[in-house]
Motif scaffolding. Structure first.
Motif, mmCIF file in Angstrom:
data_model
loop_
_atom_site.group_PDB
_atom_site.id
_atom_site.type_symbol
_atom_site.label_atom_id
_atom_site.label_comp_id
_atom_site.label_asym_id
_atom_site.label_seq_id
_atom_site.Cartn_x
_atom_site.Cartn_y
_atom_site.Cartn_z
ATOM 1 N N ASP A 45 0.677 -1.349 0.009
ATOM 2 C CA ASP A 45 -0.104 0.236 0.058
ATOM 3 C C ASP A 45 0.881 1.389 0.019
ATOM 4 O OD1 ASP A 45 0.802 0.220 2.625
ATOM 5 O OD2 ASP A 45 -1.031 -0.423 3.504
ATOM 6 N N GLY A 46 2.118 1.110 -0.412
ATOM 7 C CA GLY A 46 2.921 2.309 -0.432
ATOM 8 C C GLY A 46 3.727 2.665 0.791
ATOM 9 N N SER A 47 3.383 2.073 1.888
ATOM 10 C CA SER A 47 3.992 2.464 3.290
ATOM 11 C C SER A 47 5.340 2.324 3.326
ATOM 12 C CB SER A 47 3.151 1.481 4.364
ATOM 13 O OG SER A 47 3.658 1.724 5.627
ATOM 14 N N VAL A 48 6.217 3.147 4.238
ATOM 15 C CA VAL A 48 7.599 2.871 4.086
ATOM 16 C C VAL A 48 7.884 1.776 5.381
ATOM 17 C CG1 VAL A 48 7.783 5.297 4.029
ATOM 18 C CG2 VAL A 48 7.352 4.730 6.220
ATOM 19 N N PHE A 49 6.842 1.207 6.062
ATOM 20 C CA PHE A 49 7.113 0.137 6.882
ATOM 21 C C PHE A 49 6.204 -0.702 6.926
ATOM 22 C CE2 PHE A 49 4.209 2.004 9.665
ATOM 23 C CZ PHE A 49 4.154 1.091 10.783
ATOM 24 N N THR A 50 6.482 -2.035 7.272
ATOM 25 C CA THR A 50 5.487 -3.118 7.482
ATOM 26 C C THR A 50 5.104 -3.324 8.796
ATOM 27 O OG1 THR A 50 6.118 -4.195 5.400
ATOM 28 C CG2 THR A 50 4.791 -5.324 6.842
ATOM 29 N N GLY A 51 3.814 -2.965 9.122
ATOM 30 C CA GLY A 51 3.375 -3.300 10.699
ATOM 31 C C GLY A 51 1.879 -2.586 10.843
ATOM 32 N N CYS A 52 2.064 -1.959 11.981
ATOM 33 C CA CYS A 52 0.498 -1.109 12.611
ATOM 34 C C CYS A 52 0.963 0.092 13.128
ATOM 35 C CB CYS A 52 -0.110 -2.293 13.346
ATOM 36 S SG CYS A 52 0.941 -2.960 14.743
ATOM 37 N N GLU A 53 -0.289 1.238 13.008
ATOM 38 C CA GLU A 53 -0.276 2.225 13.714
ATOM 39 C C GLU A 53 -1.270 2.277 14.316
ATOM 40 O OE1 GLU A 53 1.185 5.843 11.258
ATOM 41 O OE2 GLU A 53 -0.821 6.236 11.619
ATOM 42 N N PHE A 54 -1.068 2.881 15.817
ATOM 43 C CA PHE A 54 -2.192 3.147 16.727
ATOM 44 C C PHE A 54 -2.399 4.589 16.599
ATOM 45 C CE2 PHE A 54 -0.927 -1.240 17.315
ATOM 46 C CZ PHE A 54 -2.397 -2.109 17.568
ATOM 47 N N SER A 55 -3.239 5.266 16.565
ATOM 48 C CA SER A 55 -3.438 6.656 16.499
ATOM 49 C C SER A 55 -4.407 7.116 17.790
ATOM 50 C CB SER A 55 -4.340 7.241 15.286
ATOM 51 O OG SER A 55 -3.320 6.856 14.135
ATOM 52 N N PRO A 56 -3.869 8.010 18.559
ATOM 53 C CA PRO A 56 -4.350 8.724 19.993
ATOM 54 C C PRO A 56 -5.502 9.485 19.597
ATOM 55 C CG PRO A 56 -2.211 9.392 19.568
ATOM 56 C CD PRO A 56 -2.355 8.730 18.394
ATOM 57 N N ILE A 57 -6.523 9.504 20.526
ATOM 58 C CA ILE A 57 -7.592 10.495 20.329
ATOM 59 C C ILE A 57 -6.984 12.000 20.435
ATOM 60 C CG2 ILE A 57 -9.541 11.266 21.401
ATOM 61 C CD1 ILE A 57 -9.914 8.603 22.644
ATOM 62 N N LYS A 58 -6.065 12.213 21.303
ATOM 63 C CA LYS A 58 -5.437 13.592 21.295
ATOM 64 C C LYS A 58 -4.450 13.670 19.963
ATOM 65 C CE LYS A 58 -3.996 15.111 25.282
ATOM 66 N NZ LYS A 58 -3.577 15.185 26.771
ATOM 67 N N GLN A 59 -4.876 14.417 19.025
ATOM 68 C CA GLN A 59 -4.125 14.399 17.857
ATOM 69 C C GLN A 59 -2.727 15.183 18.175
ATOM 70 O OE1 GLN A 59 -4.961 12.698 15.026
ATOM 71 N NE2 GLN A 59 -6.705 11.886 16.481
ATOM 72 N N ASP A 60 -2.503 15.729 19.321
ATOM 73 C CA ASP A 60 -1.173 16.637 19.293
ATOM 74 C C ASP A 60 -0.090 15.650 19.665
ATOM 75 O OD1 ASP A 60 -2.540 16.116 21.617
ATOM 76 O OD2 ASP A 60 -1.273 17.486 22.807
ATOM 77 N N LEU A 61 -0.612 14.197 20.158
ATOM 78 C CA LEU A 61 0.162 13.307 20.348
ATOM 79 C C LEU A 61 0.534 12.328 19.337
ATOM 80 C CD1 LEU A 61 -1.175 11.808 23.741
ATOM 81 C CD2 LEU A 61 0.854 13.103 23.183
ATOM 82 N N PRO A 62 1.812 11.935 18.995
ATOM 83 C CA PRO A 62 2.556 11.115 17.988
ATOM 84 C C PRO A 62 1.720 9.736 17.802
ATOM 85 C CG PRO A 62 4.375 11.221 19.270
ATOM 86 C CD PRO A 62 3.123 12.283 19.829
ATOM 87 N N ALA A 63 1.582 9.208 16.800
ATOM 88 C CA ALA A 63 1.063 7.830 16.675
ATOM 89 C C ALA A 63 2.033 6.725 17.219
ATOM 90 C CB ALA A 63 0.362 7.554 15.283
ATOM 91 N N PHE A 64 1.642 5.516 17.364
ATOM 92 C CA PHE A 64 2.695 4.708 17.909
ATOM 93 C C PHE A 64 2.804 3.811 16.473
ATOM 94 C CE2 PHE A 64 0.847 5.481 22.214
ATOM 95 C CZ PHE A 64 2.090 5.417 22.795
ATOM 96 N N ARG A 65 3.845 3.379 16.177
ATOM 97 C CA ARG A 65 4.026 2.552 14.855
ATOM 98 C C ARG A 65 5.006 1.436 15.281
ATOM 99 N NH1 ARG A 65 6.152 6.116 9.931
ATOM 100 N NH2 ARG A 65 4.531 5.054 8.789
ATOM 101 N N LEU A 66 4.303 0.184 15.109
ATOM 102 C CA LEU A 66 5.142 -1.085 15.586
ATOM 103 C C LEU A 66 5.261 -1.800 14.266
ATOM 104 C CD1 LEU A 66 2.677 -1.854 18.414
ATOM 105 C CD2 LEU A 66 4.583 -0.520 18.566
ATOM 106 N N SER A 67 6.638 -2.473 14.289
ATOM 107 C CA SER A 67 6.737 -3.280 13.052
ATOM 108 C C SER A 67 6.513 -4.646 13.658
ATOM 109 C CB SER A 67 8.370 -3.163 12.937
ATOM 110 O OG SER A 67 8.779 -2.057 12.476
ATOM 111 N N MET A 68 5.371 -5.288 13.394
ATOM 112 C CA MET A 68 4.819 -6.431 13.589
ATOM 113 C C MET A 68 3.904 -6.847 12.559
ATOM 114 S SD MET A 68 3.385 -5.754 17.521
ATOM 115 C CE MET A 68 4.251 -5.290 18.794
#
Length: 207
Positions: A45-68
């Motif tokens: 899908d054109g992503s720079v990494f393979t894994g998952c991203e968890f996005s927080p409710i508070k958009q001022d916080l960065p998402a968690f990106r996990l190589s899993m």
């Protein structure tokens, strides 16, 4: 009844039977629903990494990106706040479910995003002096409890508290992550466990 009518009737009968079987299988098989805060990424899908991203409710916080892998990502616990949780097996570093059978040494991790502005991890020890020192590990009395402090291999302070059957530790990781981890007291080498956690986070967390 004509031959055509019988044929249509027979077809409808088998279609109805097949639909009933499909519905039965659908309701009997367990279904898994992905975490609504999780997005899976792949090279396709054109992503720079393979894994998952968890996005927080508070958009001022960065998402968690996990190589899993997708299957492993589904073992991560996240509710849309500032922290994620998952459990590692020691010493394999495999991510396991909370109730994983046969995992003798599970290490539960909680990783929280924090603001580094004005942050002082040593604040609760300010004005206190070590009551013990052994192999570079300082011992403190904090609120009637014993706490140990040592420097991890990345140069960051690690704070360790001993409980009846478990050990709990916390430390900064990278820029803006506060990591808590808990493990069985049978693992007595606090430095080795911290090294293990650092190596695992280095493999899993995609900054």
């Amino acid at each position: 009844m004509t031959g055509m009518a019988r044929s249509v009737s027979r077809s409808l009968y088998w279609l109805g039977a097949a639909a009933a079987v499909v519905l039965l299988v659908y309701y009997l098989l367990p279904t898994t629903q992905d975490n609504p805060y999780m997005k899976l990424h792949s090279i396709g899908d054109g992503s720079v990494f393979t894994g998952c991203e968890f996005s927080p409710i508070k958009q001022d916080l960065p998402a968690f990106r996990l190589s899993m892998s997708p299957q492993t990502c589904r073992l991560v616990r996240y509710d849309g706040s500032s922290g994620i949780e998952f459990t590692l097996e020691y010493p394999t570093a495999e991510v396991v479910s909370d109730d994983a059978k046969g995992s003798r040494y599970p290490i539960a991790l909680f990783i929280e995003r924090i603001s580094m502005e004005g942050f002082d991890a040593d604040r609760h020890l300010r004005g206190k002096h070590p009551v013990a020192l052994a192999d570079g590990i300082e011992g403190y009395e904090v609120g009637g409890f014993q706490e140990r402090k040592f420097t991890g291999k990345d140069g960051v302070s690690v704070y360790v508290s001993d409980y009846l059957a478990t050990v709990r530790a916390n430390r900064l990781y990278g820029s803006g992550s506060w990591v808590f981890y808990q493990y069985p007291k049978e693992l007595t080498d606090v430095r080795a466990v911290d090294d293990f956690v650092l190596d695992a986070l280095g493999n899993v967390l995609a900054e």
